[in-house]
Motif scaffolding. Structure first.
Motif, mmCIF file in Angstrom:
data_model
loop_
_atom_site.group_PDB
_atom_site.id
_atom_site.type_symbol
_atom_site.label_atom_id
_atom_site.label_comp_id
_atom_site.label_asym_id
_atom_site.label_seq_id
_atom_site.Cartn_x
_atom_site.Cartn_y
_atom_site.Cartn_z
ATOM 1 N N VAL A 3 32.029 49.380 33.742
ATOM 2 C CA VAL A 3 32.912 48.220 33.722
ATOM 3 C C VAL A 3 34.176 48.588 32.958
ATOM 4 N N ASP A 4 35.319 48.264 33.519
ATOM 5 C CA ASP A 4 36.592 48.474 32.848
ATOM 6 C C ASP A 4 36.824 47.277 31.926
ATOM 7 N N GLU A 5 36.472 47.455 30.661
ATOM 8 C CA GLU A 5 36.541 46.364 29.684
ATOM 9 C C GLU A 5 37.962 45.813 29.549
ATOM 10 N N GLU A 6 38.962 46.680 29.587
ATOM 11 C CA GLU A 6 40.348 46.213 29.454
ATOM 12 C C GLU A 6 40.746 45.351 30.644
ATOM 13 N N ALA A 7 40.322 45.743 31.839
ATOM 14 C CA ALA A 7 40.627 44.948 33.031
ATOM 15 C C ALA A 7 39.942 43.583 32.950
ATOM 16 N N LEU A 8 38.694 43.568 32.472
ATOM 17 C CA LEU A 8 37.995 42.294 32.285
ATOM 18 C C LEU A 8 38.734 41.416 31.283
ATOM 19 N N ASP A 9 39.158 42.011 30.177
ATOM 20 C CA ASP A 9 39.891 41.250 29.161
ATOM 21 C C ASP A 9 41.168 40.644 29.740
ATOM 22 N N ARG A 10 41.927 41.451 30.481
ATOM 23 C CA ARG A 10 43.181 40.953 31.077
ATOM 24 C C ARG A 10 42.906 39.813 32.046
ATOM 25 N N ALA A 11 41.897 39.982 32.880
ATOM 26 C CA ALA A 11 41.594 38.954 33.887
ATOM 27 C C ALA A 11 41.118 37.666 33.239
ATOM 28 N N PHE A 12 40.185 37.766 32.293
ATOM 29 C CA PHE A 12 39.679 36.544 31.659
ATOM 30 C C PHE A 12 40.739 35.880 30.787
ATOM 31 N N THR A 13 41.588 36.677 30.148
ATOM 32 C CA THR A 13 42.694 36.103 29.376
ATOM 33 C C THR A 13 43.643 35.363 30.305
ATOM 34 N N ALA A 14 43.950 35.967 31.436
ATOM 35 C CA ALA A 14 44.839 35.328 32.408
ATOM 36 C C ALA A 14 44.233 34.021 32.911
ATOM 37 N N LEU A 15 42.933 34.012 33.148
ATOM 38 C CA LEU A 15 42.269 32.823 33.666
ATOM 39 C C LEU A 15 42.009 31.773 32.583
ATOM 40 N N GLY A 16 42.293 32.113 31.336
ATOM 41 C CA GLY A 16 42.089 31.180 30.242
ATOM 42 C C GLY A 16 43.123 30.063 30.182
ATOM 43 N N ASP A 17 44.168 30.168 30.968
ATOM 44 C CA ASP A 17 45.229 29.157 30.959
ATOM 45 C C ASP A 17 45.084 28.239 32.173
ATOM 46 N N PRO A 18 45.134 26.910 31.962
ATOM 47 C CA PRO A 18 44.935 25.987 33.084
ATOM 48 C C PRO A 18 46.009 26.085 34.172
ATOM 49 N N VAL A 19 47.239 26.411 33.800
ATOM 50 C CA VAL A 19 48.292 26.561 34.822
ATOM 51 C C VAL A 19 47.976 27.768 35.692
ATOM 52 N N ARG A 20 47.570 28.864 35.079
ATOM 53 C CA ARG A 20 47.255 30.065 35.862
ATOM 54 C C ARG A 20 46.035 29.835 36.741
ATOM 55 N N ARG A 50 56.632 33.576 34.670
ATOM 56 C CA ARG A 50 55.931 34.253 33.568
ATOM 57 C C ARG A 50 54.418 34.185 33.769
ATOM 58 N N HIS A 51 53.924 33.030 34.208
ATOM 59 C CA HIS A 51 52.493 32.911 34.494
ATOM 60 C C HIS A 51 52.097 33.882 35.611
ATOM 61 N N LEU A 52 52.938 33.980 36.625
ATOM 62 C CA LEU A 52 52.655 34.896 37.732
ATOM 63 C C LEU A 52 52.658 36.352 37.266
ATOM 64 N N GLN A 53 53.529 36.684 36.331
ATOM 65 C CA GLN A 53 53.555 38.046 35.786
ATOM 66 C C GLN A 53 52.239 38.374 35.087
ATOM 67 N N VAL A 54 51.703 37.402 34.365
ATOM 68 C CA VAL A 54 50.409 37.612 33.683
ATOM 69 C C VAL A 54 49.305 37.827 34.717
ATOM 70 N N LEU A 55 49.300 36.988 35.758
ATOM 71 C CA LEU A 55 48.293 37.123 36.819
ATOM 72 C C LEU A 55 48.432 38.460 37.540
ATOM 73 N N GLU A 56 49.670 38.880 37.767
ATOM 74 C CA GLU A 56 49.906 40.155 38.444
ATOM 75 C C GLU A 56 49.474 41.327 37.560
ATOM 76 N N ALA A 57 49.782 41.264 36.268
ATOM 77 C CA ALA A 57 49.376 42.330 35.338
ATOM 78 C C ALA A 57 47.859 42.436 35.251
ATOM 79 N N ALA A 58 47.181 41.313 35.429
ATOM 80 C CA ALA A 58 45.712 41.306 35.414
ATOM 81 C C ALA A 58 45.135 41.748 36.749
ATOM 82 N N GLY A 59 45.995 41.946 37.742
ATOM 83 C CA GLY A 59 45.539 42.377 39.058
ATOM 84 C C GLY A 59 45.017 41.251 39.928
ATOM 85 N N LEU A 60 45.144 40.013 39.457
ATOM 86 C CA LEU A 60 44.601 38.877 40.205
ATOM 87 C C LEU A 60 45.453 38.480 41.397
ATOM 88 N N ILE A 61 46.748 38.795 41.346
ATOM 89 C CA ILE A 61 47.629 38.507 42.476
ATOM 90 C C ILE A 61 48.501 39.720 42.756
#
Length: 112
Positions: A3-20, A50-61
């Motif tokens: 498991v890529d722990e950093e990728a998990l952290d980025r994704a869950f952090t990104a999903l922690g915001d209700p707008v995202r 900015r929200h989209l940048q976070v989602l993109e950095a997390a690989g979600l979009i």
């Protein structure tokens, strides 16, 4: 499977915001531009970007260029990897509950 722990952290952090999470929910119905994504929110397009940048950095979009349009798309493979990671823990918990149920059933039969 490692498991890529950093990728998990980025994704869950990104999903922690209700707008995202709302942006992900909207993109699950199909691609959209920043303007289209910003419509239901009472925040600036810059804030949405900015929200989209976070989602993109997390690989979600992902974002692409289609002439003048710059549509955003959901990256379902990353969501699937998050689901798989969570499922591993869910399955382990269910197995423990089945073992507890079996023990309780044995105790119940012995009390009869």
């Amino acid at each position: 499977m490692p498991v890529d722990e950093e990728a998990l952290d980025r994704a869950f952090t990104a999903l922690g915001d209700p707008v995202r999470r709302a942006l992900i929910a909207r993109l699950s119905r199909g691609e959209a531009t920043v303007n289209e994504l910003a419509e239901p929110f009472e925040i600036t397009k810059q804030a949405i970007s900015r929200h989209l940048q976070v989602l993109e950095a997390a690989g979600l979009i992902t974002r692409s260029r289609d002439g003048q349009r710059r549509p955003c798309r959901l990256n379902p493979a990353v969501l699937e990897s998050l689901t798989s990671w969570i499922d591993g823990y869910r399955l382990a918990a269910e197995a423990r509950f089945r073992r507890i149920d079996a023990v309780l059933e044995t105790v119940k039969e012995q009390e009869k």
